[in-house]
Design a protein around this motif. Structure first.
Motif, PDB file in Angstrom:
ATOM      1  N   THR A   1       3.355  -2.485  -6.249  1.00 30.35           N
ATOM      2  CA  THR A   1       1.605  -1.346  -5.502  1.00 30.35           C
ATOM      3  C   THR A   1       0.679  -2.541  -5.922  1.00 30.35           C
ATOM      4  OG1 THR A   1       1.138  -0.494  -7.311  1.00 30.35           O
ATOM      5  CG2 THR A   1       2.530   0.421  -5.696  1.00 30.35           C
ATOM      6  N   VAL A   2      -0.477  -1.920  -5.080  1.00 31.13           N
ATOM      7  CA  VAL A   2      -1.402  -2.863  -4.356  1.00 31.13           C
ATOM      8  C   VAL A   2      -2.239  -2.248  -5.438  1.00 31.13           C
ATOM      9  CG1 VAL A   2      -4.268  -3.687  -3.900  1.00 31.13           C
ATOM     10  CG2 VAL A   2      -1.571  -3.428  -1.717  1.00 31.13           C
TER      11      VAL A   2
ATOM     12  N   PRO B   1       1.535  -1.584  -0.145  1.00 29.77           N
ATOM     13  CA  PRO B   1      -0.168   0.215  -0.954  1.00 29.77           C
ATOM     14  C   PRO B   1       0.841   0.902   0.074  1.00 29.77           C
ATOM     15  CG  PRO B   1      -0.210  -0.677   2.538  1.00 29.77           C
ATOM     16  CD  PRO B   1       0.460  -1.974   1.088  1.00 29.77           C
TER      17      PRO B   1
ATOM     18  N   HIS C   1       0.058  -1.502   8.688  1.00 32.40           N
ATOM     19  CA  HIS C   1       0.514  -2.126   7.317  1.00 32.40           C
ATOM     20  C   HIS C   1       2.057  -1.518   7.241  1.00 32.40           C
ATOM     21  CE1 HIS C   1      -3.052  -2.987   5.913  1.00 32.40           C
ATOM     22  NE2 HIS C   1      -3.843  -2.296   5.629  1.00 32.40           N
TER      23      HIS C   1
ATOM     24  N   GLY D   1      -5.910   0.912  -2.241  1.00 31.97           N
ATOM     25  CA  GLY D   1      -4.591   0.852  -0.974  1.00 31.97           C
ATOM     26  C   GLY D   1      -3.868   1.841  -1.315  1.00 31.97           C
TER      27      GLY D   1
ATOM     28  N   THR E   1      -7.363   0.799   4.643  1.00 32.99           N
ATOM     29  CA  THR E   1      -6.680   0.933   3.025  1.00 32.99           C
ATOM     30  C   THR E   1      -6.342  -0.816   3.168  1.00 32.99           C
ATOM     31  OG1 THR E   1      -4.671   1.093   4.133  1.00 32.99           O
ATOM     32  CG2 THR E   1      -6.141   3.103   3.173  1.00 32.99           C
ATOM     33  N   ALA E   2      -6.070  -1.103   1.993  1.00 31.49           N
ATOM     34  CA  ALA E   2      -6.250  -2.932   1.185  1.00 31.49           C
ATOM     35  C   ALA E   2      -4.588  -3.357   2.345  1.00 31.49           C
ATOM     36  CB  ALA E   2      -6.338  -3.008   0.355  1.00 31.49           C
TER      37      ALA E   2
END
Length: 341
Positions: A205-206, A120, A157, A211, A335-336
Motif C-alpha cells: 500500500t501507499v 491506493p 488510479h 492513498g 488521493t495519492a
C-alpha cells in the motif's frame, strides 16, 4: 497513474561497479565494511572520516508499505472481466468482531513490473443492512471493470478495493450503523482499525493516509462519511452517495450521548477532520437533495465537501452505477496514486 518501474539491469550494473571500487579500499580499513576513509575516497572528499559521515545525506523515506503479515486465507468467489474477487473472514483482533471481507486487486498489482509498488486503497460500503453481502462485489455495481477501463485511459488510479459487510444480522432492528454501540459488537472498531490492519498485513500500500479512501451508497454513504470524519488519521477522502446523516438504529436507545458522537450531522460541523469529501444526491428526489445540501453547508474547515447532483437521479442502484466514473475520477484527483521507491 502508475509509476515507471526501474530497470533491474541498470540497478545491477550500478551495484557491481560500486562493489568493484569499494572492495580494495575496504581491505585497507576496518573489516566491518567500507571504512570512513574509503567512503571519503569514493566521494572525492579527503577530509576526516567523521566529517564525511556527518555530511552524508540521510536516506529518503520509503513511500511504500510492504505487507507486514500474517497472510490471510483468501478464496475466490467470482471472476470479473477485470480479475477475480476474493473473500476471507476477518476475525478482528481489536474489536473481537468476525465478518466477511471481499477483496479485488487491480491487474497491475500482480504485474512483475510493479512488484515494489504500493497501491491506493478504496473501501466500499453497500446500501441496506449488508449482512453477509456487499453489492459492490456483483455486477449491479461493476466498479472493478469500470476502474480498469479508466486506468487504461489515464483517468483513474488502479485501486485495491476492500468490500466488507456492515452488519452481523439482517434485521434492521439490529443495525450497528458502523459504530461501537454500547453493549453491541464493536463494528466501528472493526471497520476503522481491524480492516486497515488486515489490508496492511496482506498488501502493498501507499504509506500514510493519502492513498486511503472510503465510498458508499445510501447506508454505505452514512458509513463512509462517519468513518472519514471520525478517523482522518486513517482516511484522506470519502464519497458518500445519496446518504443520510443521523443514526436511527433502535440499539441506540438509552445511549443518546454516544449516538450524537457517531452522527455525521454533528461531526461535519466540528471542524476537526482534515478530510475531503464528495457528497452526491439524486436530482429527481427533492427531499434527498435538500437533505444533502443542508449537510454540505454545515462543513467547517479543515473539512471540505463538494456537492454533486446527478441529473434525474433516483435512489436506485441503477443510478448509483451511472455515477461510478465520476466518483472514481474525483477519488483519483483527491488521493495519492501508486507509489514506488
Amino acid at each position: 497513474m502508475l509509476p515507471q518501474p526501474r530497470s533491474a539491469a541498470r540497478r545491477l550494473l550500478t551495484a557491481a561497479a560500486l562493489l568493484a571500487l569499494a572492495t580494495p579500499l575496504a581491505a585497507c580499513g576496518s573489516n566491518t565494511g567500507t571504512s570512513g576513509e574509503a567512503k571519503a575516497a569514493i566521494s572525492g572528499d579527503h577530509s576526516s572520516p567523521s566529517a564525511a559521515k556527518s555530511s552524508s545525506a540521510p536516506p529518503k523515506p520509503s513511500k511504500v508499505l510492504m505487507p507486514t503479515g500474517p497472510a490471510a486465507q483468501l478464496s475466490k468467489v467470482r471472476d470479473t472481466a477485470a480479475g477475480p474477487i476474493m473473500m476471507t473472514t476477518l476475525n478482528g483482533a481489536k474489536s473481537g468482531v468476525s465478518g466477511k471481507v471481499w477483496v479485488w486487486l487491480p491487474p497491475q498489482y500482480n504485474d512483475p513490473k510493479y512488484a515494489k509498488t504500493g497501491f491506493p486503497v478504496l473501501t466500499l460500503y453497500a446500501g441496506g443492512q449488508s449482512a453477509g453481502y456487499n453489492t459492490w462485489t456483483d455486477n449491479q455495481l461493476p466498479i472493478q471493470e469500470i476502474d480498469q477501463q479508466m486506468v487504461s485511459q489515464g483517468k483513474a488510479h488502479p485501486f485495491i478495493m476492500i468490500m466488507p459487510v456492515q452488519n452481523l444480522d439482517s434485521a434492521e432492528s439490529r443495525a450497528l450503523e458502523c459504530a461501537d454501540i454500547p453493549g453491541q459488537p464493536k463494528i466501528g472498531t472493526w471497520m476503522a482499525e481491524d480492516i486497515p490492519d488486515f489490508v496492511r498485513a496482506n498488501f502493498r500500500t501507499v504509506k500514510g493516509r493519502d492513498g486511503w479512501a472510503v465510498m458508499g451508497a445510501s447506508t454505505g454513504a452514512f458509513c463512509s462519511a462517519k468513518l472519514a470524519l471520525q478517523h482522518p488519521d486513517v482516511f484522506k477522502a470519502a464519497v458518500p452517495i445519496d446518504g443520510y446523516w443521523n443514526p436511527d438504529s433502535p440499539l441506540w436507545k438509552g445511549h443518546e450521548q454516544e449516538r450524537q458522537a457517531n452522527s455525521p450531522d454533528q461531526l461535519i460541523g466540528a471542524g476537526t477532520a482534515d478530510v475531503r469529501m464528495l457528497a452526491t444526491a439524486g436530482g429527481a428526489n427533492p427531499y434527498e437533495t435538500r437533505l444533502v445540501k443542508a449537510w454540505v453547508e454545515k462543513a467547517k474547515a479543515p473539512t471540505t465537501v463538494e456537492y454533486y447532483e446527478q441529473p434525474g437521479g433516483k435512489h436506485l442502484t441503477s443510478d448509483f452505477k451511472k455515477m461510478i466514473p465520476h466518483t472514481l475520477e474525483w477519488l483519483t484527483a483527491n488521493t495519492a496514486g501508486p507509489e514506488s521507491d
